[in-house]
Write an enzyme that holds these catalytic residues in place. Structure first.
Site, PDB file in Angstrom:
ATOM      1  CB  SER A 129      20.483  24.600   4.564  1.00  0.00           C
ATOM      2  OG  SER A 129      20.153  26.019   4.943  1.00  0.00           O
TER       3      SER A 129
ATOM      4  N   GLY B  78      17.366  28.078   6.418  1.00  0.00           N
ATOM      5  CA  GLY B  78      16.940  29.061   5.604  1.00  0.00           C
ATOM      6  C   GLY B  78      18.269  29.651   5.143  1.00  0.00           C
TER       7      GLY B  78
ATOM      8  CD  GLU C  21      11.072  29.585  10.814  1.00  0.00           C
ATOM      9  OE1 GLU C  21       9.977  29.080  10.584  1.00  0.00           O
ATOM     10  OE2 GLU C  21      11.821  29.373  10.099  1.00  0.00           O
TER      11      GLU C  21
ATOM     12  CG  ASN D 134       7.887  23.637   8.776  1.00  0.00           C
ATOM     13  OD1 ASN D 134       6.842  24.011   8.578  1.00  0.00           O
ATOM     14  ND2 ASN D 134       8.561  23.964   9.731  1.00  0.00           N
TER      15      ASN D 134
HETATM   16  P1  13P Z   1      14.979  24.939   5.703  1.00  0.00           P
HETATM   17  O1  13P Z   1      15.140  23.727   5.111  1.00  0.00           O
HETATM   18  O2  13P Z   1      14.282  26.088   4.750  1.00  0.00           O
HETATM   19  O3  13P Z   1      16.482  25.597   5.922  1.00  0.00           O
HETATM   20  O4  13P Z   1      14.068  25.175   7.176  1.00  0.00           O
HETATM   21  C1  13P Z   1      14.533  24.247   7.957  1.00  0.00           C
HETATM   22  C2  13P Z   1      13.197  24.174   8.942  1.00  0.00           C
HETATM   23  O5  13P Z   1      13.077  25.206   9.596  1.00  0.00           O
HETATM   24  C3  13P Z   1      12.365  22.791   8.928  1.00  0.00           C
HETATM   25  O6  13P Z   1      11.476  23.134   9.897  1.00  0.00           O
END
Ligand code: 13P
Length: 252
Positions: free
Chosen positions: A205, A165, A94, A8
């Protein structure tokens, strides 16, 4: 069934990133034991689909619940399909947080996606406060029950909001507990036969360093990768860590 390793890109990527990221993935895809998927911003879908061909399917990151209409700035599922998408991420935390998306709206979007020939990846996951309150299983069960339409034939992604994140991940026991609960919720929502064939991804993550342990957890059918999907060598390292999944038909 092969694990699915989906990237993503979120709101990242300009034209030059398509070849930089997708070129190495396309070249490596045939030698992998998992399925790859890349979800770039909608502006790059057509270029990504052209470059990757059928070897790396591409997906969108959202769609509107209506097939067309007066919704300035939104994109309808048939438009994304025509641009080359075959998948779409729906209900990412999000979008739930920044755009107030409810379970009912995510469910309506999943109906629209399927009608346009897009496979939905429906995201669920609890916040830090919900986990601290011990409500994480109940929250995610409610999201599964409310966000999936009848006859759902896509993928569910468990993404704890506090792990996105942040570099923090749940322990393997916590992932196992949640994925077992999601499998049970899928069985309750869709019936045992339909639920058995659906992959449940872990997201939040995921990095090359933790991918092998997360992907080895029972009921983890792949990963939804954010930040690390912008680096093709990191994304491929995660894909190479994916073990073969048990065949659900064989265990019945
Ligand atoms: P990260 O891998 O950056 O933590 O993001 C995960 C995510 O929201 C994938 O949709």
């Amino acid at each position: 069934m092969r694990p699915l390793i989906a990237g993503n890109w979120k709101m990242n990527g300009l034209g030059a990133d398509v070849a930089r990221i997708l070129g190495p993935l396309r070249d490596a895809a045939a030698g992998l034991a998992c399925d790859l998927l890349v979800c770039p911003p909608a502006t790059l879908l057509a270029a990504a689909a052209r470059l990757a061909g059928s070897r790396v399917p591409v997906g969108a990151q959202d769609c509107h619940a209506a097939p067309a209409g007066p919704h300035t700035g939104d994109l309808a599922a048939p438009m994304l399909r025509e641009a080359g998408a075959t998948w779409v991420i729906l209900g990412h935390s999000e979008r739930r947080a920044e755009h107030g998306e409810s379970d009912a709206l995510v469910r309506a979007k999943a109906v629209a996606a399927a009608a346009a020939g897009l496979s939905p990846i429906v995201c669920v996951g609890e916040t830090q406060a919900e986990r601290e309150a011990g409500a994480h299983l109940e929250v995610v069960r409610r999201q599964v029950a409310g966000s999936l339409p009848d006859g759902f034939a896509g993928v569910v992604a468990y993404e704890p909001v506090w792990a996105i994140g942040t570099g923090r991940t749940p322990g393997v026991a916590e992932v196992a507990e949640m994925h077992a609960a999601i499998r049970a919720a899928l069985q309750a929502r869709l019936g045992p036969a339909a639920a058995a064939g659906l992959r449940i991804l872990y997201g939040g993550s995921v990095k090359p360093e933790n991918a092998a342990s997360l992907l080895a957890v029972a009921e983890v059918g792949g990963a939804l990768v954010g930040g690390a999907s912008l680096d093709p060598s990191a994304f491929l390292a995660i894909a190479r860590a994916a073990p073969a999944l048990p065949n659900p038909a064989a265990s019945r």
